[in-house]
Design a protein around this motif. Structure first.
Motif, PDB file in Angstrom:
ATOM      1  N   PRO A  47       0.709  -1.214   0.229  1.00 40.13           N
ATOM      2  CA  PRO A  47       0.147   0.114  -0.028  1.00 40.13           C
ATOM      3  C   PRO A  47       0.892   1.204  -0.058  1.00 40.13           C
ATOM      4  CG  PRO A  47      -0.293  -1.071   2.062  1.00 40.13           C
ATOM      5  CD  PRO A  47       0.524  -2.176   1.106  1.00 40.13           C
ATOM      6  N   THR A  52       0.587   1.521  -6.270  1.00 38.56           N
ATOM      7  CA  THR A  52      -0.439   1.589  -5.375  1.00 38.56           C
ATOM      8  C   THR A  52      -0.846   3.178  -5.535  1.00 38.56           C
ATOM      9  OG1 THR A  52       0.167  -0.036  -3.930  1.00 38.56           O
ATOM     10  CG2 THR A  52      -1.740   1.483  -3.424  1.00 38.56           C
ATOM     11  N   HIS A  56      -4.476   4.737  -7.138  1.00 39.80           N
ATOM     12  CA  HIS A  56      -5.384   5.648  -6.625  1.00 39.80           C
ATOM     13  C   HIS A  56      -5.558   6.908  -7.176  1.00 39.80           C
ATOM     14  CE1 HIS A  56      -4.246   3.641  -2.275  1.00 39.80           C
ATOM     15  NE2 HIS A  56      -5.115   3.004  -2.968  1.00 39.80           N
ATOM     16  N   GLN A 306       1.671  -6.203   2.798  1.00 33.99           N
ATOM     17  CA  GLN A 306       0.454  -6.611   2.063  1.00 33.99           C
ATOM     18  C   GLN A 306      -0.465  -7.309   2.711  1.00 33.99           C
ATOM     19  OE1 GLN A 306       3.826  -7.236   1.585  1.00 33.99           O
ATOM     20  NE2 GLN A 306       4.308  -7.310  -0.709  1.00 33.99           N
TER      21      GLN A 306
END
Length: 782
Positions: A47, A52, A56, A306
């Motif tokens: 994340p 990532t 987003h 993760q």
């Protein structure tokens, strides 16, 4: 503490089973049945990574890129092309109706039959595709796919054309179905086979049923716990298979050890109440600390970012913890209810002559290893290191259609699409550019298209919006993912411009990097934590160090075997999988599982040796006694676990095969050459050093109950003790009051050391042979 716990379980033996079974069934009914709709297909990414962040930004600005969700491949009938009027018209009508009739599930359909886009048809015009974008984000995407899955195969013949289904969401659905099949296979195949094995081991239907009860209840309870967690945090669908595998296997193993010890206590002449308390104080205590080892190893997964690994840890820890809890609550209560009836419905006689334990094969094998200790040690270590060598060639990748069987329809369709339309990729590499004007964007575009390994030039997926542009391109082959990402990271960016490398290829590379960044911390954590736990269990610092070294040797050999199979392809045709790079999160997962299982069996084996040693046995006798009294049970436990793993070894999913065969390899190595040969040989070479520990470690072990073992009903003839008043007994030598804890091993059956033991080492002192009852009085007075 455990002895008292056993007494409590016996006292409330009628209430405990009813309360526990009712509670677990209620938990499963209220929560566990909802697990399927709460689980996630996501959680593979780091994340905190650039990929990532790119995802987003793209989602917030443009919405989810659904162009690769579902690919419908159309193949023309023999002797025709897709431009044949009958075929073309029927295909176009079918796709139009598909979109019109399912607006809540399908966001768009882009096809060759809509505008005859030449890029969407093969040069011979016999194969074309339609890209179906699904509604929703995250888990809703898969739900949308399943709602229209049956409609993706047309009910009419489309003029003889055939349709295949590919795409990222279709692949995810096939993986999910494969995992669901694993659970069913375990229930339908593994449980009946395990039941037969337990009956063979115990020779009694009732005794065999005890571990099965714990296994089934632990699975139901852990699935309920997992469902509760899934309602508050992301739980990957893969967790259910791992929970079933670990929970069922370990629960049955723990039940096996408990039932064996209870029958042993009854055979020694104990009444039911005492047998229950003794079983809980010995086998129950060992089960709890063994489960603690497994839980510690699995908790190391929390180090990684993760969500996939965290969800596996949640589920597996709940399964193992529940299995241990049931073993020291439900089973003792059932033992109290059954008493001697635990042997009811016997099919064969299983009683053993305890005085002849040294003549059993389980004592003769370690005796041979002790006799040839140097040769055994060098030979086995060389074999384990040799098996580790293939690990040097390990390769890593991400989850994709190659994790499905070669004959899987979705995988074959995906392969056909990738081969026929190389410029399109359902999982492209992306550049999310923010803060760039047209000139700066052109500069980035020019550099990006100079990168080697792409299927074509980068192109914007949608027009620039709010200063954000997403460029997308395919990568020629997955083996080039790392190289392409490395080249893109080297782009020279204009001042004030940010470029985030995204897409599945970047996600996979950054996930691998994050895992190997955290792996040393996981290793340090689990080694230190298990060392401390084993030191408290064994009252020694040497035994935990030996156990960890052997576990690492076995783990290396296991990973070497897995690399030879799943990367190099040995056995691929036999077991129906395609060799290739491994998923790095699955490698980390198997490390945690194998490490936990190895220390689990180590505790069961060495605890019995320590128990004998604390009653005065010499090192060699303690080794043989401990192995003789646990060898058959550990072998049976390993065999049962192998059967459970074997059911998952037939999984359609490569990563599940990887875990199953990894556990099978580890169990075979652990239960044979390591536990039966290497452990006795090394402990013989260490001799008295095995038992060494500082005083504070022995005191800590004693306070936790490991220094106080049950006393025996039958008193041996004599034992050597100092003639002078003894110092305060250490954790290694202090006996318990006979009225509280009856002993389970008659000392006349042991080769008793004639020198007193303090701090794990023999000391010189004058001694005399006195009756055992007099010894008890003296120690109590001291």
């Amino acid at each position: 503490m455990f002895y008292r716990w056993g007494e409590i379980a016996y006292r409330f033996r009628k209430f405990v089973p009813v309360a526990i079974i009712a509670g677990i069934l209620a938990l499963f009914a209220l929560e566990g049945t909802q697990l399927g709709i709460r689980m996630s297909q996501e959680g593979w990414d780091d994340p905190r990574s650039s990929s990532t962040r790119a995802a987003h930004i793209e989602l917030e600005t443009f919405g989810r890129d659904n162009s690769g969700d579902v690919i419908l491949l159309f193949h023309a009938p023999d002797g025709k092309t897709l431009d044949d009027p009958a075929v073309f018209q029927q295909a176009n009508t079918y796709l139009t109706q598909l979109k019109a009739e399912n607006p809540e599930q399908i966001a768009h359909v882009t096809s060759y039959f809509e505008k005859k886009n030449p890029k969407m048809v093969s040069p011979d015009h016999r194969t074309a595709f339609a890209a179906v974008g699904l509604q929703g984000d995250g888990e809703q995407t898969l739900k949308s796919f399943r709602a229209v899955e049956d409609k993706l195969t047309p009910s009419t013949d489309l003029g003889g054309a055939k349709v295949e289904i590919a795409g990222a969401t279709a692949v995810a659905d096939s993986l999910d179905e494969g995992m669901a099949g694993d659970i069913k296979r375990a229930e339908v195949v593994a449980l009946p086979v395990v039941a037969v094995l337990l009956i063979i081991v115990f020779g009694s239907v009732v005794a065999a049923g005890m571990p099965l009860i714990v296994g089934v209840l632990s699975i139901l309870g852990s699935l309920g716990v997992l469902a509760m967690l899934a309602s508050h945090t992301q739980v990957n669908v893969f967790a259910q298979s791992v929970v079933t595998l670990l929970g069922l296997g370990l629960a049955i193993d723990y039940g096996l050890f408990m039932v064996s010890r209870f029958r042993e206590e009854l055979a020694a002449g104990r009444d039911t109440k005492t047998a229950v308390a003794n079983t809980t104080a010995t086998a129950g205590q060992t089960v709890v600390f063994s489960a603690g080892m497994v839980i510690v190893a699995l908790s190391g997964l929390f180090v990684f970012p993760q969500a996939f690994l965290k969800s596996i840890a949640y589920g597996a820890i709940s399964a193992v913890g529940l299995a241990a809890l049931l073993s020291i609550t439900l089973l003792p209560a059932l033992f109290g209810l059954l008493g001697a009836n635990v042997d009811k419905w016997s099919i064969r006689k299983t009683a053993k002559d305890e005085s002849q334990w040294e003549s059993t094969i389980w004592a003769r094998i370690p005796a041979w290893a002790i006799k040839h200790s140097k040769l055994v040690t060098v030979g086995i270590v060389a074999v384990l290191l040799g098996l580790t060598l293939p690990l040097a060639g390990v390769k890593f990748g991400g989850i994709n259609e190659t994790y499905l069987p070669p004959n899987n329809a979705t995988r074959q369709a995906q392969a056909t699409f990738d081969e026929t339309f190389p410029s399109f990729r359902t999982e492209p590499i992306k550049l999310v550019v923010t803060g760039a004007d047209n000139a700066q964007l052109a500069q980035i575009y020019q550099q990006a298209n100079a990168v080697e390994g792409l299927t074509g030039r980068f192109a914007p997926t949608k027009p620039t919006k709010d200063g954000t542009t997403v460029l997308s391109a395919g990568i020629q082959d997955r083996s080039r993912n790392e190289d392409v990402v490395k080249q893109l990271r080297a782009l020279e960016l204009p001042d004030g411009v940010n470029v985030y490398i995204g897409g599945t290829p970047a996600l996979e590379i950054e996930s691998i990097e994050a895992l190997f960044e955290k792996l040393p911390w996981m290793a340090i954590y689990i080694v230190v934590a298990t060392f401390i736990l084993m030191a408290l269990v064994f009252g020694s610092l040497i035994l935990p160090a030996k156990a960890i070294i052997m576990t690492i040797l076995g783990l290396g050999a296991t990973l070497g075997i897995l690399t030879a199979m799943f990367v190099d392809g040995i056995g691929a045709n036999i077991f129906n999988f395609t060799a290739g790079p491994l998923m790095s999160p699955v490698l980390v997962l198997i490390v945690a599982i194998v490490y936990g299982l190895s220390t689990d069996y180590e505790v069961f084996l060495v605890s019995r040796m320590v128990e004998a040693r604390r009653k005065g046995a010499t090192t060699d006798t303690a080794i043989k006694f401990g192995t003789a009294h646990t060898g058959s049970i550990i072998t049976a436990a390993a065999l049962i676990m192998i059967v459970v793993c074997g059911a998952f070894g037939f999984s359609e999913i490569v990563m599940m095969k990887y875990i199953a065969f990894g556990m099978i390899a580890a169990l075979i190595l652990d239960a044979t050459i390591i536990r039966m040969l290497l452990v006795p040989a090394v402990m013989h070479l260490l001799r008295e050093d095995n038992w060494w520990a500082p005083r504070f470690v022995q005191v800590a072990a004693d306070r936790m109950g490991h220094g106080k073992q049950p006393a025996t009903v039958a008193a041996p003839a004599a034992v050597a003790v100092p003639t002078a008043p003894a110092a305060e007994p250490t954790a290694a030598t202090e006996p318990a009051a006979p009225e509280e804890h009856p002993i389970d091993i008659p000392l006349e059956d042991l080769d008793v050391d004639t020198t007193p033991v303090r701090g794990g080492r023999s000391v010189d002192a004058d001694s005399e042979l006195i009756p055992f009852s007099e010894l008890m009085k003296r120690l109590q007075q001291d």
